[in-house]
Design an enzyme around this catalytic site. Structure first.
Site, mmCIF file in Angstrom:
data_model
loop_
_atom_site.group_PDB
_atom_site.id
_atom_site.type_symbol
_atom_site.label_atom_id
_atom_site.label_comp_id
_atom_site.label_asym_id
_atom_site.label_seq_id
_atom_site.Cartn_x
_atom_site.Cartn_y
_atom_site.Cartn_z
ATOM 1 N N LYS A 56 -1.100 -9.542 2.742
ATOM 2 C CA LYS A 56 -0.373 -9.060 3.927
ATOM 3 C C LYS A 56 -1.270 -8.127 4.716
ATOM 4 C CE LYS A 56 3.046 -5.812 3.764
ATOM 5 N NZ LYS A 56 2.460 -4.765 4.643
ATOM 6 N N ASP A 59 0.846 -1.201 0.000
ATOM 7 C CA ASP A 59 0.000 0.000 0.000
ATOM 8 C C ASP A 59 0.884 1.255 0.000
ATOM 9 O OD1 ASP A 59 0.908 -0.116 2.595
ATOM 10 O OD2 ASP A 59 -1.066 0.089 3.537
ATOM 11 N N SER A 60 2.210 1.060 0.031
ATOM 12 C CA SER A 60 3.136 2.171 -0.222
ATOM 13 C C SER A 60 2.911 2.758 -1.608
ATOM 14 C CB SER A 60 4.587 1.697 -0.075
ATOM 15 O OG SER A 60 4.816 0.552 -0.872
ATOM 16 N N GLU A 98 -1.314 -5.675 8.561
ATOM 17 C CA GLU A 98 -0.479 -5.085 9.615
ATOM 18 C C GLU A 98 -1.094 -5.337 10.992
ATOM 19 O OE1 GLU A 98 0.228 -0.916 8.890
ATOM 20 O OE2 GLU A 98 1.007 -1.272 6.872
ATOM 21 N N GLU A 152 9.403 -4.190 10.453
ATOM 22 C CA GLU A 152 9.788 -2.868 9.918
ATOM 23 C C GLU A 152 10.194 -1.920 11.046
ATOM 24 O OE1 GLU A 152 7.005 -1.146 7.160
ATOM 25 O OE2 GLU A 152 8.080 0.767 7.099
ATOM 26 N N ASP A 178 -1.186 -6.328 -0.593
ATOM 27 C CA ASP A 178 -1.316 -5.686 0.724
ATOM 28 C C ASP A 178 -2.784 -5.349 0.982
ATOM 29 O OD1 ASP A 178 0.022 -4.880 2.970
ATOM 30 O OD2 ASP A 178 1.019 -3.159 2.028
HETATM 31 O O1 KIV Z 1 3.511 -1.160 1.660
HETATM 32 C C1 KIV Z 1 4.679 -1.550 1.657
HETATM 33 O O2 KIV Z 1 5.461 -1.266 0.746
HETATM 34 C C2 KIV Z 1 5.134 -2.352 2.777
HETATM 35 C C3 KIV Z 1 6.604 -2.659 2.857
HETATM 36 C C4 KIV Z 1 7.362 -1.453 3.244
HETATM 37 C C5 KIV Z 1 6.879 -3.793 3.753
HETATM 38 O O3 KIV Z 1 4.365 -2.721 3.591
#
Ligand code: KIV
Length: 277
Positions: free
Chosen positions: A126, A57-58, A128, A195, A96
């Site tokens: 993924k 989600d970056s 969090e 992280e 994500d």
């Molecule tokens: O969203 C993302 O890019 C991440 C990584 C930094 C692990 O969660």
């Protein structure tokens, strides 16, 4: 066909699965992860031998221009996960789960994880958080979807943290992080991103778990490493944490190419006779 040359090793690699990622830890082989949000970049990373393409989600901060990951939606994640899934030949694609796609209820979490797989083509998802997302993680795993956890400096909690700060510096927080890691392992997660935590803690958690840890600002003793591709390629000009290593300066190269193109068009040097019909 994309027109991109098949130059790397991935054309010959077998498909990488979640159990294959766990096996890499057992063999002691470091696991490589980068973020990917589009077809050409995903294709090149897969060809280069990267094992996991994380559609992070970056995307919100490095591609869509937001100042955090909080505005990123399921629609955004599906759009980018589809592009990356179409590109991969071997790498495991992890989608994500964006903010508020899994926090409200376990049912929503399972449905949204299912969408990333069914519509987006992801091989895994993924999310969090520690023990508070254990039930969601467990139910997603029970639905047959491999889950990667994410602990430490979890960007979706930036408002609660009061900024992007290294986490778990104190003893109590370190014990809590280890307990969270064990809870996620027990819930069936196949891997865990760590992280922004002290390197010693990254090493300790990695030793304590059977599943691999993937570090980002968590030290070299993690079982694998992940970098945001736009950081790695020098394409992002926002804040650069000290764990970022820039392997290229594609931002500078791109600006230079655009500058020369503008100059050529203005001077009528482009197109030449050879580039004309
Ligand atoms: O969203 C993302 O890019 C991440 C990584 C930094 C692990 O969660």
């Amino acid at each position: 066909m994309s027109g991109l040359p098949q130059s790397g090793t991935s054309a010959k690699r077998p498909k990488i699965t979640a159990p294959a990622v766990v096996a890499l830890k057992r063999k002691g082989e470091p696991i490589t992860v980068v973020t990917a949000y589009d077809y050409p970049t995903a294709r090149l990373a897969d060809e280069a031998g990267v094992e996991i393409l994380l559609v992070g989600d970056s995307v919100g901060t490095v591609v869509l221009g937001y100042d955090s990951t909080l505005p990123v939606t399921m629609a955004d994640m599906l759009h980018h996960t589809k592009a990356v899934s179409r590109a991969r030949t071997s790498a495991l694609v992890v989608g994500d789960m964006p903010f508020m796609s899994y926090q409200a209820s376990v049912e929503q979490a399972v449905m949204n994880a299912g969408r990333l797989v069914q519509e987006g083509g992801a091989d895994a998802v993924k999310l969090e958080g520690g023990a508070r997302v254990r039930d969601a993680a467990k139910r997603i795993v029970e639905a047959g979807i491999p889950v990667m956890g994410h602990l430490g400096l979890t960007p979706q909690s930036v408002l609660a943290f009061g900024g992007y700060k290294v986490q778990a510096r104190g003893e109590a927080d370190q014990e809590q992080l280890l307990a969270d890691a064990k809870a996620l392992e027990a819930a069936g997660c196949f891997a865990l991103v760590l992280e922004g935590i002290p390197a010693k803690l990254g090493a300790h958690v990695s030793r304590e778990l059977q599943i691999p840890t993937i570090g980002i600002g968590a030290g070299v003793q993690c079982d694998g490493q992940v970098l945001v591709t736009h950081d790695l390629l020098g394409l992002f000009y926002g804040h650069q944490p000290k764990f970022v290593r820039r392997y290229a300066e594609l931002g500078d190269a791109t600006r230079d190419a655009f500058t020369r193109y503008v100059a050529d068009v203005k001077a009528r040097r482009f197109p030449s006779d050879a580039e004309s019909y």
